[in-house]
Design a protein around this motif. Structure first.
Motif, PDB file in Angstrom:
ATOM      1  N   TYR A 181       4.514  -8.774  13.782  1.00 38.54           N
ATOM      2  CA  TYR A 181       3.130  -9.147  13.465  1.00 38.54           C
ATOM      3  C   TYR A 181       2.237  -7.911  13.330  1.00 38.54           C
ATOM      4  O   TYR A 181       1.063  -8.047  13.010  1.00 38.54           O
ATOM      5  CB  TYR A 181       2.579 -10.081  14.542  1.00 38.54           C
ATOM      6  CG  TYR A 181       3.037 -11.522  14.422  1.00 38.54           C
ATOM      7  CD1 TYR A 181       2.566 -12.336  13.388  1.00 38.54           C
ATOM      8  CD2 TYR A 181       3.921 -12.092  15.329  1.00 38.54           C
ATOM      9  CE1 TYR A 181       2.961 -13.667  13.270  1.00 38.54           C
ATOM     10  CE2 TYR A 181       4.328 -13.420  15.232  1.00 38.54           C
ATOM     11  CZ  TYR A 181       3.846 -14.203  14.197  1.00 38.54           C
ATOM     12  OH  TYR A 181       4.233 -15.504  14.082  1.00 38.54           O
ATOM     13  N   ASP A 192       0.853 -19.582  15.541  1.00 41.75           N
ATOM     14  CA  ASP A 192       2.034 -20.450  15.572  1.00 41.75           C
ATOM     15  C   ASP A 192       2.128 -21.028  16.984  1.00 41.75           C
ATOM     16  O   ASP A 192       2.855 -20.511  17.834  1.00 41.75           O
ATOM     17  CB  ASP A 192       3.267 -19.586  15.235  1.00 41.75           C
ATOM     18  CG  ASP A 192       4.545 -20.395  15.128  1.00 41.75           C
ATOM     19  OD1 ASP A 192       4.489 -21.622  15.296  1.00 41.75           O
ATOM     20  OD2 ASP A 192       5.600 -19.787  14.883  1.00 41.75           O
ATOM     21  N   ILE A 238      11.744 -23.653   7.496  1.00 41.63           N
ATOM     22  CA  ILE A 238      12.990 -23.004   7.057  1.00 41.63           C
ATOM     23  C   ILE A 238      14.137 -23.919   7.465  1.00 41.63           C
ATOM     24  O   ILE A 238      14.162 -24.419   8.585  1.00 41.63           O
ATOM     25  CB  ILE A 238      13.165 -21.611   7.715  1.00 41.63           C
ATOM     26  CG1 ILE A 238      11.970 -20.708   7.377  1.00 41.63           C
ATOM     27  CG2 ILE A 238      14.467 -20.968   7.291  1.00 41.63           C
ATOM     28  CD1 ILE A 238      12.039 -19.331   8.044  1.00 41.63           C
ATOM     29  N   MET A 275       6.514 -20.657   7.182  1.00 45.53           N
ATOM     30  CA  MET A 275       7.861 -20.090   7.131  1.00 45.53           C
ATOM     31  C   MET A 275       7.878 -18.680   7.741  1.00 45.53           C
ATOM     32  O   MET A 275       8.828 -18.312   8.425  1.00 45.53           O
ATOM     33  CB  MET A 275       8.355 -20.034   5.683  1.00 45.53           C
ATOM     34  CG  MET A 275       8.660 -21.403   5.107  1.00 45.53           C
ATOM     35  SD  MET A 275       8.844 -21.353   3.293  1.00 45.53           S
ATOM     36  CE  MET A 275      10.541 -20.759   3.155  1.00 45.53           C
ATOM     37  N   GLY A 304       6.019 -17.624  10.149  1.00 47.38           N
ATOM     38  CA  GLY A 304       5.988 -17.819  11.603  1.00 47.38           C
ATOM     39  C   GLY A 304       7.361 -18.192  12.157  1.00 47.38           C
ATOM     40  O   GLY A 304       7.799 -17.665  13.185  1.00 47.38           O
ATOM     41  N   GLU A 305       8.057 -19.073  11.457  1.00 46.21           N
ATOM     42  CA  GLU A 305       9.396 -19.464  11.930  1.00 46.21           C
ATOM     43  C   GLU A 305      10.376 -18.302  11.800  1.00 46.21           C
ATOM     44  O   GLU A 305      11.268 -18.117  12.642  1.00 46.21           O
ATOM     45  CB  GLU A 305       9.904 -20.676  11.142  1.00 46.21           C
ATOM     46  CG  GLU A 305       9.138 -21.950  11.483  1.00 46.21           C
ATOM     47  CD  GLU A 305       9.787 -23.193  10.880  1.00 46.21           C
ATOM     48  OE1 GLU A 305      10.936 -23.114  10.423  1.00 46.21           O
ATOM     49  OE2 GLU A 305       9.122 -24.248  10.870  1.00 46.21           O
ATOM     50  N   LEU A 306      10.198 -17.525  10.749  1.00 38.81           N
ATOM     51  CA  LEU A 306      11.063 -16.351  10.558  1.00 38.81           C
ATOM     52  C   LEU A 306      10.920 -15.389  11.738  1.00 38.81           C
ATOM     53  O   LEU A 306      11.915 -14.916  12.303  1.00 38.81           O
ATOM     54  CB  LEU A 306      10.675 -15.664   9.241  1.00 38.81           C
ATOM     55  CG  LEU A 306      11.490 -14.442   8.820  1.00 38.81           C
ATOM     56  CD1 LEU A 306      12.943 -14.803   8.583  1.00 38.81           C
ATOM     57  CD2 LEU A 306      10.904 -13.818   7.560  1.00 38.81           C
ATOM     58  N   ALA A 363      10.005 -16.090  14.691  1.00 34.77           N
ATOM     59  CA  ALA A 363      10.571 -16.711  15.890  1.00 34.77           C
ATOM     60  C   ALA A 363      12.093 -16.565  15.923  1.00 34.77           C
ATOM     61  O   ALA A 363      12.673 -16.295  16.986  1.00 34.77           O
ATOM     62  CB  ALA A 363      10.164 -18.182  15.959  1.00 34.77           C
TER      63      ALA A 363
END
Lengths: 135, 135, 135, 135, 135, 135
Positions: free
Chosen positions: A121, B42, E62, F100, F102-104, F106
């Motif tokens: 980030y 998030d 995803i 996406m 954000g999920e990436l 994570a």
């Protein structure tokens, strides 16, 4: 198999034997582990690295057990099998319990997770954290 | 500059505010640092990661200061600038002195050196180190 | 055990054989090592990577031995067992002595140590080092 | 900004000054770069690390320029900005040309690529590579 | 050999069994792999990490296959043998073909190459890339 | 600041211009980003690396968006600021949404966590995972 022969005490030069003796005396053990036997192929490196380890790992402002657990932690992140085994054994000898080992693994793993979140980030350092080392 | 906007308390949803409140109460601070403000984009990750940090970093078999210094150590190896600053500040608040910081850097650096020697020479694990975790 | 079958010369397609022939001719060896036999499962990658290796590792402003020792050095830091063995053998064939290998390990290890000190202390780049690449 | 104050020659203790003098004499330069000024906050580490650098980086079986380029290479992989700048400058002073820098980057990058291919495919070490260090 | 005993279902506490049951139900498999059997030595970590994996790896914006291939990719870069095997198997079960695996390795390797070029040349971020995350 | 000058189209040799033209045509953009302008100092590397990127990143068994997200993921782990920005922008242009991203993040973070747990506990590969690549 190690890329170089492991040099046993009986086959070592007097110079190397003196370092082996110092390792055993400092650690109060009666044997020499493979790491030093491999470095003994390059006596200058053996002497320099042992000198660093002896000095850095001695108890100081941080106690010896904490230092040893730090070593385990890095060995995990760098995936150094030899180091994981040898420093876990050393930490155990200095008082690390099984439960402490479990917590250590948990911290190591979590730090690797949150480091990536901060890097990914690109989070700016808070003003309050700018000068973090205590006086 | 952070890749996502930093979400302040006043702009946060009630769900995020509840986590911010828990962070402040758990850490006994009156502000929220940028890491959490970024993750708040998030909320599921914010909740999950805070839950992990709260649980893993609580004092247990290993005390909270040692855990925090471990975090500093990883942040250095992973070269996470944000993490180096924030965890050094946290460790200072928990009692790490300037001298301890210096010793910590020395151990971090040395471990990264000797890990490479063990990996490079492909040194076999000594028989005595095979089962190193204490019972 | 490799995750994909190793493709021997006799079982290879003409396209792969042509690359194997070029590898043997370029390196003046009469065999193909496992790395290429594994990549041959994906001929486009085999061709592209061999093309890169052939071009980058050829002697240029830096001689071939130095380039090979650089490869050994990275293989140690990335802890790639296959690469440590294969590039150490290649460096030996190009003139690296046992003593040079020992010094190489010492530099690798020390660089990993001092890199962490510079990163950990977040040391600013000196003005004189701002534009370091020679004209 | 560095996490610790940089200690100039005039503000240094006699012990630190003696090391600064040795750095300048050994390197034939008339100044001290920030790395050492930061380590001077922890004189034992300054002395130990300078001793290691002086000994390991001296010309031996591997010449000083090659050793310096190895340092640049690691600094890139570990992404140490300070180290990239300082060691690129040092390599330039020892004879690295602009073209050599370009080839160095190419080798560093390619080695990081092929290391992952070997690790990802889990390729077994060829029998002929088992004992690769020259006698 | 794992550093801790692997805890089978029949030897597990009710608390651990409940997590094992959830793993099997969620993944629709009839067995428990070694990773969880090792973590079961530290039930708090088992519960926390399984909770994270269950939540993060579920299909969302995803899809589950892409997430699993990301896991393979990291396992290669971190050189985690266990993870390479287990996540490659999982990705295969979710639809990754042999050709996709080959392309995945090619991307992993290339990304590790170009990352070093960008880091080594210290390339400034283009103005147009300053705020790259889509709104 | 980049360690080498960035070479603009107007200052480039015909050889470099031809590659710039190919980059713009392939990507359907009207500009050249700094990465290529830096590599242009070493035209052989520019040509080779662009050739690799063009070939590897083209849609194949894996679609172009997934490949780009893989690139983002590695850039985070290797902490390459330039790469995080440029590939996040590229992934956005190919359809990655904010969610996406954000999920990436994570998945990237979690994979770095569990990789260390598997490495730290030295977990043996399950028999069922021994040959994981689909036929």
């Amino acid at each position: 198999m190690a890329l170089v022969p492991l040099i046993d005490y009986d086959d070592a030069t007097p110079e190397v034997r003196a370092i082996y003796d110092d390792i055993r005396a400092t650690r109060r053990v009666d044997w020499i582990n493979n790491f030093w036997k491999a470095l003994a192929n390059d006596p200058a490196t053996l002497e320099r690295v042992w000198g660093s380890v002896k000095s850095v790992m001695a108890p100081g402002a941080i106690d010896a057990l904490t230092k040893e657990m730090l070593y385990v932690a890095f060995s995990v992140t760098n995936n150094c099998e030899y180091c994981i085994h040898s420093h876990t054994a050393a930490a155990g000898a200095k008082g690390m319990t099984r439960q402490m080992f479990g917590e250590l693994m948990a911290v190591v793993a979590l730090a690797n997770e949150t480091n990536r979140l901060a890097n990914g980030y690109r989070i700016d350092v808070d003003e309050r954290f700018r000068d973090p080392v205590p006086r």
